[in-house]
Structures are given as C-alpha cells and as structure tokens.
Design a protein around this motif. Structure first.
Motif, PDB file in Angstrom:
ATOM      1  N   ILE A  94     -37.090  75.504 -40.633  1.00 24.99           N
ATOM      2  CA  ILE A  94     -36.060  74.502 -40.926  1.00 24.99           C
ATOM      3  C   ILE A  94     -34.762  74.965 -40.298  1.00 24.99           C
ATOM      4  O   ILE A  94     -34.278  76.065 -40.573  1.00 24.99           O
ATOM      5  CB  ILE A  94     -35.867  74.313 -42.443  1.00 24.99           C
ATOM      6  CG1 ILE A  94     -37.184  73.879 -43.096  1.00 24.99           C
ATOM      7  CG2 ILE A  94     -34.780  73.281 -42.718  1.00 24.99           C
ATOM      8  CD1 ILE A  94     -37.105  73.789 -44.616  1.00 24.99           C
ATOM      9  N   ILE A  95     -34.190  74.130 -39.437  1.00 29.78           N
ATOM     10  CA  ILE A  95     -32.960  74.478 -38.723  1.00 29.78           C
ATOM     11  C   ILE A  95     -31.892  73.447 -39.067  1.00 29.78           C
ATOM     12  O   ILE A  95     -32.065  72.265 -38.783  1.00 29.78           O
ATOM     13  CB  ILE A  95     -33.182  74.522 -37.205  1.00 29.78           C
ATOM     14  CG1 ILE A  95     -34.315  75.500 -36.860  1.00 29.78           C
ATOM     15  CG2 ILE A  95     -31.896  74.911 -36.485  1.00 29.78           C
ATOM     16  CD1 ILE A  95     -34.682  75.530 -35.387  1.00 29.78           C
ATOM     17  N   PRO A  96     -30.796  73.865 -39.685  1.00 32.42           N
ATOM     18  CA  PRO A  96     -29.720  72.931 -40.021  1.00 32.42           C
ATOM     19  C   PRO A  96     -28.842  72.630 -38.807  1.00 32.42           C
ATOM     20  O   PRO A  96     -29.046  73.192 -37.729  1.00 32.42           O
ATOM     21  CB  PRO A  96     -28.930  73.676 -41.102  1.00 32.42           C
ATOM     22  CG  PRO A  96     -29.129  75.114 -40.740  1.00 32.42           C
ATOM     23  CD  PRO A  96     -30.509  75.223 -40.145  1.00 32.42           C
ATOM     24  N   SER A  97     -27.858  71.785 -39.016  1.00 36.19           N
ATOM     25  CA  SER A  97     -27.062  71.284 -37.882  1.00 36.19           C
ATOM     26  C   SER A  97     -25.574  71.580 -38.052  1.00 36.19           C
ATOM     27  O   SER A  97     -24.735  70.777 -37.658  1.00 36.19           O
ATOM     28  CB  SER A  97     -27.248  69.767 -37.766  1.00 36.19           C
ATOM     29  OG  SER A  97     -26.806  69.127 -38.971  1.00 36.19           O
ATOM     30  N   LEU A  98     -25.241  72.738 -38.634  1.00 38.42           N
ATOM     31  CA  LEU A  98     -23.858  72.975 -39.035  1.00 38.42           C
ATOM     32  C   LEU A  98     -22.979  73.632 -37.974  1.00 38.42           C
ATOM     33  O   LEU A  98     -21.830  73.943 -38.250  1.00 38.42           O
ATOM     34  CB  LEU A  98     -23.840  73.796 -40.327  1.00 38.42           C
ATOM     35  CG  LEU A  98     -24.208  72.986 -41.571  1.00 38.42           C
ATOM     36  CD1 LEU A  98     -24.418  73.890 -42.770  1.00 38.42           C
ATOM     37  CD2 LEU A  98     -23.142  71.944 -41.884  1.00 38.42           C
ATOM     38  N   CYS A  99     -23.520  73.877 -36.780  1.00 39.04           N
ATOM     39  CA  CYS A  99     -22.664  74.310 -35.675  1.00 39.04           C
ATOM     40  C   CYS A  99     -23.280  73.813 -34.373  1.00 39.04           C
ATOM     41  O   CYS A  99     -24.445  73.408 -34.336  1.00 39.04           O
ATOM     42  CB  CYS A  99     -22.464  75.825 -35.660  1.00 39.04           C
ATOM     43  SG  CYS A  99     -23.895  76.763 -35.074  1.00 39.04           S
ATOM     44  N   ASP A 100     -22.517  73.840 -33.304  1.00 35.68           N
ATOM     45  CA  ASP A 100     -22.993  73.283 -32.043  1.00 35.68           C
ATOM     46  C   ASP A 100     -24.225  74.011 -31.515  1.00 35.68           C
ATOM     47  O   ASP A 100     -25.123  73.399 -30.939  1.00 35.68           O
ATOM     48  CB  ASP A 100     -21.872  73.333 -30.997  1.00 35.68           C
ATOM     49  CG  ASP A 100     -20.754  72.346 -31.291  1.00 35.68           C
ATOM     50  OD1 ASP A 100     -20.995  71.412 -32.083  1.00 35.68           O
ATOM     51  OD2 ASP A 100     -19.648  72.497 -30.743  1.00 35.68           O
ATOM     52  N   THR A 101     -24.278  75.333 -31.692  1.00 35.08           N
ATOM     53  CA  THR A 101     -25.419  76.095 -31.192  1.00 35.08           C
ATOM     54  C   THR A 101     -26.686  75.737 -31.959  1.00 35.08           C
ATOM     55  O   THR A 101     -27.764  75.572 -31.374  1.00 35.08           O
ATOM     56  CB  THR A 101     -25.145  77.604 -31.295  1.00 35.08           C
ATOM     57  OG1 THR A 101     -23.915  77.912 -30.649  1.00 35.08           O
ATOM     58  CG2 THR A 101     -26.254  78.396 -30.635  1.00 35.08           C
ATOM     59  N   LEU A 102     -26.573  75.602 -33.278  1.00 34.02           N
ATOM     60  CA  LEU A 102     -27.732  75.228 -34.081  1.00 34.02           C
ATOM     61  C   LEU A 102     -28.244  73.840 -33.706  1.00 34.02           C
ATOM     62  O   LEU A 102     -29.458  73.581 -33.759  1.00 34.02           O
ATOM     63  CB  LEU A 102     -27.384  75.269 -35.569  1.00 34.02           C
ATOM     64  CG  LEU A 102     -27.266  76.651 -36.207  1.00 34.02           C
ATOM     65  CD1 LEU A 102     -26.692  76.545 -37.615  1.00 34.02           C
ATOM     66  CD2 LEU A 102     -28.616  77.355 -36.249  1.00 34.02           C
ATOM     67  N   LYS A 103     -27.339  72.951 -33.324  1.00 39.74           N
ATOM     68  CA  LYS A 103     -27.749  71.591 -32.946  1.00 39.74           C
ATOM     69  C   LYS A 103     -28.653  71.597 -31.720  1.00 39.74           C
ATOM     70  O   LYS A 103     -29.463  70.680 -31.536  1.00 39.74           O
ATOM     71  CB  LYS A 103     -26.514  70.733 -32.688  1.00 39.74           C
ATOM     72  CG  LYS A 103     -25.737  70.388 -33.952  1.00 39.74           C
ATOM     73  CD  LYS A 103     -24.438  69.665 -33.630  1.00 39.74           C
ATOM     74  CE  LYS A 103     -23.626  69.416 -34.899  1.00 39.74           C
ATOM     75  NZ  LYS A 103     -22.301  68.803 -34.609  1.00 39.74           N
ATOM     76  N   THR A 104     -28.520  72.598 -30.877  1.00 39.81           N
ATOM     77  CA  THR A 104     -29.351  72.673 -29.670  1.00 39.81           C
ATOM     78  C   THR A 104     -30.609  73.508 -29.881  1.00 39.81           C
ATOM     79  O   THR A 104     -31.521  73.457 -29.059  1.00 39.81           O
ATOM     80  CB  THR A 104     -28.561  73.298 -28.504  1.00 39.81           C
ATOM     81  OG1 THR A 104     -28.286  74.678 -28.780  1.00 39.81           O
ATOM     82  CG2 THR A 104     -27.234  72.572 -28.296  1.00 39.81           C
TER      83      THR A 104
END
Length: 372
Positions: A94-104
C-alpha cells in the motif's frame, strides 16, 4: 543500566526479513505499508500482517532505472528492496500519495515488482472538512476492495472496531515510553531508535506487550538526565551512523518530531458507531507534520512547546535529502527557534550515506554551543 526488553527491540529492528519469514511460516499473509499514515488498522483487521517499510541503508542500483538521482532515497531504497527480492512472499504493498515522490512510486512499482500488487491510498490535502473526510473514507474503501481481491481476506466492521482499539492502546504505550525516555539518558539514541523501528515489523499486540514491559522497567528504575538534551525533528533518523554520532557525542533526545517515530502515535481513532468513519476522522485530526497540509503550520509551535516542556537545550533538524516538504518547513523552524532562543543544528542525511564524519563534526560544534 541494562533493560531486558531493549535487546529484543534491537533483534527485531535489525532483522525485518526474519520477521517476514516468521509470519509467512505461521500461514499469515504480509501486506507492506509505505509511509506515511498508511491505514494499518484496516490491514490488521482483515487478518493480514501490516509490515511497515521505510527503506534501508543501502547502495541504489536498479532503482535508478526508475527514479532520477534527486528523488528521495527512502522511496528509492524501498523500490530497490522490492526489485532485489527482499520482500519476497508479500501479497501487496500500500503506497499513499502524501508527497510528489510517493505519487510516482506506485506506477514504477507495478513494472519493477509485478509479483507484489500495488494498492494506492489517495489522501486529500484538505482532510479536515466533511468532504475531505468522505474522500479519505472512499480511499479506505478502495484499499479494502483491493485487499480482498488480492489476498482473499474479508473485511468486517466489527473486526475493524477491535483493531482500532488495539492500535489506540499501542499509541498510548508509545506516548508513555516517549515520556519516560526523556528522563532516562542511559537509554542510547540507537536503543531509542530500535524501540520505534521494531514497531514496523511486529503485530501490534506483540509490540504493545514488549513496550509495556519496557515501561515497567523504566518506571522501576532511577531517572537520569543527559548533559545535552535536545529535540530531534525530521522524517527519518534511524541510520546507524547517525545514532552512533549522537551517542558518541553524548546528546540525549528528550523528545522527537520525527515522522518515523513519535509522529505516528500522537492521534487516536475516536469513538464512534462506524469504525471506518472514525478511522477517516483520525486522519483528519492528524496534524503537526510537514507532509500534511495546514497553512497555519502548527508543527512549528509544537516543536518549541515540547522543547520547553521537556527541558531541551536545543533542536536538531535531520533533513532527508531532496525532501521538499521538510525543506519548506525548515525556514519556519529556524525562525521560531531564534525567537525562542533555542540553538538549532541542521544535518542532512540519506539512505546511501556510508560516512557520517561531517554530520559528527556538525553535532560536535552544536554540543559545544549547548555548553554555554
């Protein structure tokens, strides 16, 4: 003084693969949870083992095929671990989306580690209004659906309510041990780090029991105060070389504003008839963190207040290289510390560091400042 539970924390913190193999041998399914604020309560409630991962101190090779060099080394090292098979046996991540790097990261993970299913957790920036809470809940429902599909586990509101209680109990224990560690300078920075890091690799009730054992030991022992008490702030501070530098210099951490440590345990799931809604409200109530949007930046005053409350002589900001949210907040922290007459040190780290001599020199200079 030696505490019997400290050794157990270290053994677990230093061998996450051993823990994965242990739970797999017991017939359990592993779900990797990437920082920050992944809903472990949901994973646990479905009879799965949430296994937190903040990466590892290692050289990056294959991850560079997917990320440019200037991306956060925490995320890159998680991907490197996945590509190299260190998470073999896990069912999903499970990968959250709380920073730009995590979004990628998620899309890269799908191609680089196809045998471990990627499950996104999309959080809202405006998490506090009713529409933000509804958005968070919808994200949790998506996670539940994906977990059911890839693991065969079933979700139950009743079991989630029980899980929420267990995690609240763990939060309370972690907050209590944090308070006690402020008054026990004989516990080293490395040992303190092991207490928090080990929580990522254990079932919540197992870690709570071990923490309560340490709490009893600390409460029964004589208190001691370090000569150089500080507050440490940052995303991640568990590099062995960094801990060794703190310990060698004699710095005592009396409180932390570290995302991988105490920030995780400040906010409980509130009571309510709907445990999934309560979990979404918990995220809405979570604050004082660089990756959580709040125009008022209450985190800054929190650092000053806890430093005064715990008798800290200064603040050390441990900056993860290329972490934009932390870099933006540093200016505000620096200004606040100057107004409060609190000495401030900045050290920069990443997951690929092998030499900490420059960090040590920086901290030695800072210690000398605290002497006057």
């Amino acid at each position: 003084m030696t505490y019997s539970s400290i050794k157990e924390f270290h053994e677990i913190a230093s061998s996450p693969r051993k823990q994965i193999d242990k739970y797999l041998a017991e017939g359990k399914k592993i779900v990797l949870t990437v920082p920050y604020y992944t809903p472990d309560e949901i994973v646990y409630s479905m009879g799965l083992v949430p296994m937190g991962t903040w990466g590892a101190d290692m050289e990056l090779n294959r991850a560079k095929e997917y990320f440019p060099a200037f991306m956060c080394s925490i995320v890159q090292s998680i991907l490197e671990l996945g590509i190299s098979g260190k998470f073999k046996g896990a069912s999903a991540i499970i990968i959250p989306s709380l920073c730009d790097t995590l979004k990628t990261m998620g899309e890269n993970w799908k191609y680089a580690v196809p045998d471990i299913k990627f499950i996104p957790m999309t959080y809202p920036q405006n998490r506090k209004p009713a529409y933000g809470i509804a958005y968070t809940r919808a994200g949790y429902e998506r996670v539940i659906k994906d977990l059911e599909e890839c693991t065969g586990a079933k979700f139950s509101m009743y079991r989630l309510a029980e899980s929420n209680k267990l995690y609240n109990e763990h939060n309370e224990a972690m907050r209590r041990v944090d308070e006690l560690l402020a008054r026990h300078a004989e516990v080293t920075v490395q040992e303190r780090s092991d207490i928090f890091a080990s929580a990522n690799y254990m079932l919540v009730e197992e870690h709570t029991a071990l923490v309560k054992k340490l709490i009893a030991e600390l409460e029964a022992s004589e208190e001691s105060v370090g000569n150089y008490p500080v507050v440490v702030s940052g995303i991640l501070t568990d590099m062995t070389g960094l801990s060794e530098a703190f310990d060698e210099i004699g710095i005592h951490i009396v409180a932390d504003d570290v995302c991988a440590h105490s920030r995780q345990y400040r906010t409980d799931v509130p009571d309510g008839d709907d445990p999934l809604q309560a979990l979404a409200v918990k995220f809405a109530n979570t604050d004082n963190c660089s990756v959580l949007y709040n125009v008022e930046k209450p985190r800054i005053q929190w650092i000053i207040d806890i430093a005064k409350e715990r008798g800290a002589k200064g603040v050390v900001v441990v900056m993860t290289k290329f972490c934009d949210p932390e870099e933006f907040d540093f200016v505000c922290i620096k200004e606040a510390c100057e107004k409060a007459d609190l000495p401030l040190a900045l050290v920069e780290v990443d997951r690929q560091m092998k030499q900490f001599e420059q960090v040590k020199t920086n901290l030695e200079t800072f210690r000398d400042m605290l002497m006057f």
